[in-house]
Design an enzyme around this catalytic site. Structure first.
Site, short mmCIF file in Angstrom:
data_model
loop_
_atom_site.label_atom_id
_atom_site.label_comp_id
_atom_site.label_asym_id
_atom_site.label_seq_id
_atom_site.Cartn_x
_atom_site.Cartn_y
_atom_site.Cartn_z
N ASN A 150 0.80 -1.23 0.00
CA ASN A 150 0.00 0.00 0.00
C ASN A 150 0.83 1.28 0.00
OD1 ASN A 150 0.38 -1.31 2.70
ND2 ASN A 150 -0.20 0.74 3.38
N GLN A 178 -5.25 -3.83 -1.56
CA GLN A 178 -4.91 -2.85 -2.60
C GLN A 178 -5.15 -3.39 -4.01
OE1 GLN A 178 -4.24 0.33 -2.33
NE2 GLN A 178 -4.08 0.41 -0.09
N ALA A 199 -14.04 -2.68 0.57
CA ALA A 199 -14.82 -1.99 -0.47
C ALA A 199 -14.36 -0.55 -0.72
CB ALA A 199 -16.30 -2.00 -0.09
N HIS A 200 -13.89 0.14 0.34
CA HIS A 200 -13.58 1.57 0.13
C HIS A 200 -12.31 1.80 -0.67
CE1 HIS A 200 -10.51 2.47 3.45
NE2 HIS A 200 -10.86 1.22 3.71
N CYS A 328 -2.62 5.72 8.06
CA CYS A 328 -2.47 6.14 9.46
C CYS A 328 -1.41 7.23 9.57
CB CYS A 328 -2.13 4.96 10.34
SG CYS A 328 -0.77 3.99 9.73
N1 PLP Z 1 -4.34 -3.73 4.23
C1 PLP Z 1 -3.87 -2.85 3.34
C2 PLP Z 1 -2.80 -3.27 2.38
C3 PLP Z 1 -4.37 -1.55 3.32
O1 PLP Z 1 -3.88 -0.67 2.44
C4 PLP Z 1 -5.37 -1.18 4.25
C5 PLP Z 1 -5.88 0.21 4.29
O2 PLP Z 1 -5.12 1.16 4.27
C6 PLP Z 1 -5.85 -2.16 5.13
C7 PLP Z 1 -5.31 -3.42 5.09
C8 PLP Z 1 -6.93 -1.84 6.12
O3 PLP Z 1 -8.17 -1.80 5.45
P1 PLP Z 1 -9.44 -1.09 6.11
O4 PLP Z 1 -9.18 0.37 6.07
O5 PLP Z 1 -10.59 -1.51 5.25
O6 PLP Z 1 -9.57 -1.61 7.51
#
Ligand code: PLP
Length: 379
Positions: A150, A178, A199-200, A328
């Site tokens: 990500n 991703q 989904a987002h 984050c």
């Molecule tokens: N895993 C990856 C690779 C992500 O990029 C993210 C979100 O930034 C997540 C997990 C967490 O997903 P969610 O925001 O739906 O909890």
């Protein structure tokens, strides 16, 4: 001009998705667990999406479970399989998302499992020989390696990882947050036991996702308190969210080639413009390599400059939303565990730009102009 280039953190809701969700926020008021007519309508909607999603991902509907998103899905996969199967060893990499690293740290702390780290090259690529060595040393382990990163966008070869896992009797979990909705995933064909999506990240609503659990793989539930999701996740289902997830994945697959090519053209354009305007600019990982990384993510490494500390804040003042690393860390210059693991030069500044089908070349031009003005980069 206002520019949103933080689509790896979250994407804007597609208006078509919103329209599909609206009746499920008002007229369709029942709980899928209720046996009356209102409940049955909601239940039918949820099960229709389960079937649709299973078809798009080439899985069986019984292998799809709805969750509140990627974080929950990863927690469920990791806690659920370690606890259900008593797995004493987990193999992972230091550049996984915190939604993987933190559950693993917790289980290591409580003595449920030991964590072993696969070596990476400076670009974030896995050392497959080292992975095989770890699999040989800890046969029957759980392997958790993401499909694409990500922060820097590099792909892992999940077919190769899964094939290695099969040879050593390991369970393979992949965080596909991703990639789901951006790449075609044939889950029957891929040697993957557990896969997680959200989904987002593909223009669906926030707070809803899914976990694929291959038939026959045992996972203990994470959330107790009801028989929903075939006893795998207690709690009344997020019906509008699930309906939105289904529509968003349908649109994502319908337009995947067209949108993928368009997004790649935006990324290529940004790479060219940055190289033309900022001497010494480089890209973290394999971010600038079309074959090796997601079209949606570009991790830019800027030559040393006094203004780095405030880079993302200064972009924000110019109405540009980007991030340093993962969501984050958005808006703050908190160090990135991914760049640290890659041994990136800490004197250089990093900005992650992430694109969607809603961005334009004009926006890219604006962002590059603002970034060059902000940086006052020495030639
Ligand atoms: N895993 C990856 C690779 C992500 O990029 C993210 C979100 O930034 C997540 C997990 C967490 O997903 P969610 O925001 O739906 O909890």
């Amino acid at each position: 001009m206002t520019v949103y280039l933080d689509n790896a953190a979250t994407t804007p809701l597609d208006p078509e998705v919103l329209e599909t969700m609206l009746p499920y926020m008002s007229a369709v008021c029942g709980s899928p667990s209720s046996i009356h007519g209102h409940g049955r309508i909601a239940k039918v909607a949820v099960e229709k999406v389960r079937k649709q999603v299973a078809t798009l991902l080439n899985a069986s509907p019984a292998e799809i479970f709805f969750t509140s998103g990627g974080t929950e899905g990863n927690n469920m996969a990791l806690f659920g399989s370690v606890l259900a199967l008593g797995l004493g060893h987990v193999i992972t990499s230091p550049i996984e998302h915190q939604a993987v690293l933190q559950p693993l740290a917790r289980m290591a702390q409580t003595g449920h499992t030991q964590v072993h780290w696969v070596q990476l090259d400076r670009q974030g690529g896995l050392h497959y020989d080292h992975l095989e060595h770890l699999l040989k040393t800890y046969p029957g382990a759980l392997v958790s390696l993401m499909h694409a990163n990500n922060e820097i966008g590099n792909y892992n070869d999940i077919r190769r990882i899964g094939t290695l896992c099969q040879s050593y009797g390991a369970i393979f979990h992949t965080d596909a947050v991703q990639t789901m909705g951006h790449c075609a995933l044939d889950l029957q064909d891929l040697p993957v036991h557990l896969a997680v999506g959200s989904a987002h990240k593909f223009h669906g609503p926030k707070g809803v996702g899914l976990i694929y659990i291959r038939g026959g793989v045992q996972v203990a539930p994470l959330i107790h308190g009801g028989a929903q999701e075939r006893n795998m996740r207690g709690g009344t289902e997020n019906v509008p969210g699930i309906v939105g997830l289904g529509k968003a994945l349908e649109i994502a697959h319908r337009d995947m080639t067209k949108d993928g090519q368009y997004i790649q053209s935006l990324k290529d354009c940004m790479i060219q413009r940055l190289q033309a305007c900022i001497p010494g600019v480089t890209f973290n990982g394999t971010s600038a390599d079309t074959e090796a990384s997601l079209p949606t993510i570009l991790s830019v490494s800027l030559p040393p400059s006094d203004s780095h500390d405030m880079l993302v804040f200064n972009l924000d003042i110019q109405k540009i939303s980007a991030s340093v690393g993962s969501a984050c860390a958005s808006g703050s210059q908190v160090g990135s565990h991914v760049l640290e693991a890659l041994g990136a030069d800490q004197q250089r500044g990093t900005v992650r730009f992430s694109f969607s089908k809603y961005n334009t070349v004009e926006e890219i031009d604006y962002v590059v102009a603002q970034l060059s003005a902000l940086g006052k980069f020495p030639g």
